[in-house]
Design a protein around this motif. Sequence first.
Motif, mmCIF file in Angstrom:
data_model
loop_
_atom_site.group_PDB
_atom_site.id
_atom_site.type_symbol
_atom_site.label_atom_id
_atom_site.label_comp_id
_atom_site.label_asym_id
_atom_site.label_seq_id
_atom_site.Cartn_x
_atom_site.Cartn_y
_atom_site.Cartn_z
ATOM 1 N N CYS A 46 0.836 -1.207 0.000
ATOM 2 C CA CYS A 46 0.000 0.000 0.000
ATOM 3 C C CYS A 46 0.869 1.253 0.000
ATOM 4 N N ALA A 47 1.944 1.229 0.795
ATOM 5 C CA ALA A 47 2.834 2.387 0.861
ATOM 6 C C ALA A 47 3.578 2.579 -0.460
ATOM 7 N N ARG A 48 3.999 1.505 -1.061
ATOM 8 C CA ARG A 48 4.799 1.572 -2.290
ATOM 9 C C ARG A 48 3.953 2.004 -3.490
ATOM 10 N N THR A 49 2.756 1.448 -3.616
ATOM 11 C CA THR A 49 1.932 1.709 -4.794
ATOM 12 C C THR A 49 0.960 2.873 -4.607
ATOM 13 N N GLY A 50 0.718 3.270 -3.349
ATOM 14 C CA GLY A 50 -0.251 4.328 -3.094
ATOM 15 C C GLY A 50 -1.684 3.885 -3.269
ATOM 16 N N ARG A 51 -1.896 2.579 -3.289
ATOM 17 C CA ARG A 51 -3.243 2.042 -3.502
ATOM 18 C C ARG A 51 -3.846 1.542 -2.197
ATOM 19 N N LYS A 52 -5.172 1.403 -2.215
ATOM 20 C CA LYS A 52 -5.884 0.824 -1.088
ATOM 21 C C LYS A 52 -6.052 -0.674 -1.336
ATOM 22 N N ALA A 53 -6.325 -1.425 -0.266
ATOM 23 C CA ALA A 53 -6.406 -2.879 -0.397
ATOM 24 C C ALA A 53 -7.661 -3.428 0.273
ATOM 25 N N LEU A 54 -8.244 -4.441 -0.345
ATOM 26 C CA LEU A 54 -9.304 -5.242 0.247
ATOM 27 C C LEU A 54 -8.711 -6.604 0.558
ATOM 28 N N VAL A 55 -8.813 -7.039 1.815
ATOM 29 C CA VAL A 55 -8.242 -8.315 2.239
ATOM 30 C C VAL A 55 -9.366 -9.223 2.722
ATOM 31 N N LEU A 56 -9.432 -10.435 2.179
ATOM 32 C CA LEU A 56 -10.399 -11.430 2.626
ATOM 33 C C LEU A 56 -9.708 -12.386 3.580
ATOM 34 N N ALA A 57 -10.211 -12.439 4.809
ATOM 35 C CA ALA A 57 -9.652 -13.323 5.834
ATOM 36 C C ALA A 57 -10.518 -14.571 5.964
ATOM 37 N N SER A 58 -9.965 -15.599 6.594
ATOM 38 C CA SER A 58 -10.718 -16.853 6.748
ATOM 39 C C SER A 58 -11.869 -16.695 7.732
ATOM 40 N N ASP A 59 -11.697 -15.853 8.738
ATOM 41 C CA ASP A 59 -12.761 -15.588 9.711
ATOM 42 C C ASP A 59 -12.487 -14.235 10.352
ATOM 43 N N GLU A 60 -13.438 -13.777 11.172
ATOM 44 C CA GLU A 60 -13.300 -12.441 11.749
ATOM 45 C C GLU A 60 -12.169 -12.367 12.771
ATOM 46 N N GLY A 61 -11.863 -13.478 13.434
ATOM 47 C CA GLY A 61 -10.758 -13.494 14.373
ATOM 48 C C GLY A 61 -9.442 -13.195 13.677
ATOM 49 N N GLU A 62 -9.206 -13.859 12.545
ATOM 50 C CA GLU A 62 -7.999 -13.610 11.766
ATOM 51 C C GLU A 62 -7.998 -12.181 11.229
ATOM 52 N N GLY A 63 -9.168 -11.730 10.794
ATOM 53 C CA GLY A 63 -9.277 -10.378 10.271
ATOM 54 C C GLY A 63 -8.938 -9.327 11.319
ATOM 55 N N GLN A 64 -9.400 -9.524 12.556
ATOM 56 C CA GLN A 64 -9.119 -8.568 13.623
ATOM 57 C C GLN A 64 -7.647 -8.573 13.993
ATOM 58 N N ARG A 65 -7.031 -9.745 14.014
ATOM 59 C CA ARG A 65 -5.589 -9.819 14.303
ATOM 60 C C ARG A 65 -4.784 -9.098 13.218
ATOM 61 N N LEU A 66 -5.189 -9.302 11.975
ATOM 62 C CA LEU A 66 -4.509 -8.629 10.865
ATOM 63 C C LEU A 66 -4.674 -7.121 10.974
ATOM 64 N N CYS A 67 -5.872 -6.688 11.342
ATOM 65 C CA CYS A 67 -6.137 -5.259 11.511
ATOM 66 C C CYS A 67 -5.248 -4.671 12.601
ATOM 67 N N ASN A 68 -5.118 -5.396 13.713
ATOM 68 C CA ASN A 68 -4.273 -4.919 14.811
ATOM 69 C C ASN A 68 -2.814 -4.803 14.381
ATOM 70 N N ASP A 69 -2.349 -5.803 13.618
ATOM 71 C CA ASP A 69 -0.959 -5.772 13.145
ATOM 72 C C ASP A 69 -0.730 -4.591 12.194
ATOM 73 N N LEU A 70 -1.674 -4.389 11.273
ATOM 74 C CA LEU A 70 -1.540 -3.282 10.317
ATOM 75 C C LEU A 70 -1.587 -1.927 11.039
ATOM 76 N N SER A 71 -2.480 -1.816 12.008
ATOM 77 C CA SER A 71 -2.599 -0.558 12.751
ATOM 78 C C SER A 71 -1.314 -0.244 13.501
ATOM 79 N N SER A 72 -0.679 -1.278 14.052
ATOM 80 C CA SER A 72 0.574 -1.067 14.781
ATOM 81 C C SER A 72 1.697 -0.616 13.846
ATOM 82 N N MET A 73 1.554 -0.895 12.563
ATOM 83 C CA MET A 73 2.550 -0.450 11.577
ATOM 84 C C MET A 73 2.233 0.927 11.006
ATOM 85 N N GLY A 74 1.100 1.494 11.407
ATOM 86 C CA GLY A 74 0.728 2.820 10.931
ATOM 87 C C GLY A 74 -0.200 2.822 9.741
ATOM 88 N N THR A 75 -0.771 1.663 9.401
ATOM 89 C CA THR A 75 -1.708 1.562 8.285
ATOM 90 C C THR A 75 -3.141 1.704 8.795
#
Length: 239
Positions: A46-75
């Motif tokens: 996202c930082a390199r291309t300047g684009r937004k992303a849609l991510v499909l996770a296997s379940d909401e638990g995985e999705g929330q963990r991914l969100c937390n990781d991305l947020s901690s990186m400043g995304t």
Amino acid sequence: MKFLSTLLDGVTEYETLVSAVERHNTPAAVTGVSGIHKAHLIHSLCARTGRKALVLASDEGEGQRLCNDLSSMGTAALVYPARDFNFRAAEGQSREYEHQRLQVMAGMLDGDYQVVISCIDAALQYTIPPDELRSKRLTLRAGQEAPLEKIEALLSASGYERYQQVEGPGQFAVRGGILDFFTPDASAPIRVEFWGDEIESIDEIDQVTGEVLNSYEALPIWPASHYVTARPKMDKALG
């Protein structure tokens, strides 16, 4: 955290992936990475291309963990949840997930995100079309002539429910020339004070003490329900 977005620069496999994304030469597959490395790849792309992303996770638990990781990186990441269906009459039915979905959609229309994460079940559920949701946004402005009764009717038509006192999202209350309401995308209720038919002030308030947290010259109000199509466009209704 900026160094994280350039940490993979120059790695052959990563550069191949970036090239594939930028040239729309997809689908492209990446295998053998852990959850945190998935987040790092998404953050870097996202930082390199300047684009937004849609991510499909296997379940909401995985999705929330991914969100937390991305947020901690400043995304700026949003989790779009699946909607619960209740096929029985329930007096105390919760609309929490509907409000969460509307909050994410409002953020998407405002462009206030870099990544949206959803599980497949949530992504496949029908909801209000983007243009319809955008047209149902009401904007209140300090100094605007806006009869309180008309705003009440518009809030009711937008899925808000009237209570004696606002306690959660999707509710509004009226006391004299004061209107309190709680939008799905807010962390605190809003108080609008009127002088006759004129909006005198628009403030975000503490739910317990009533203390003013923020003041606004203008404030958009998003619907509190998906089912708001059979009514006039909000901003035009006050014109």
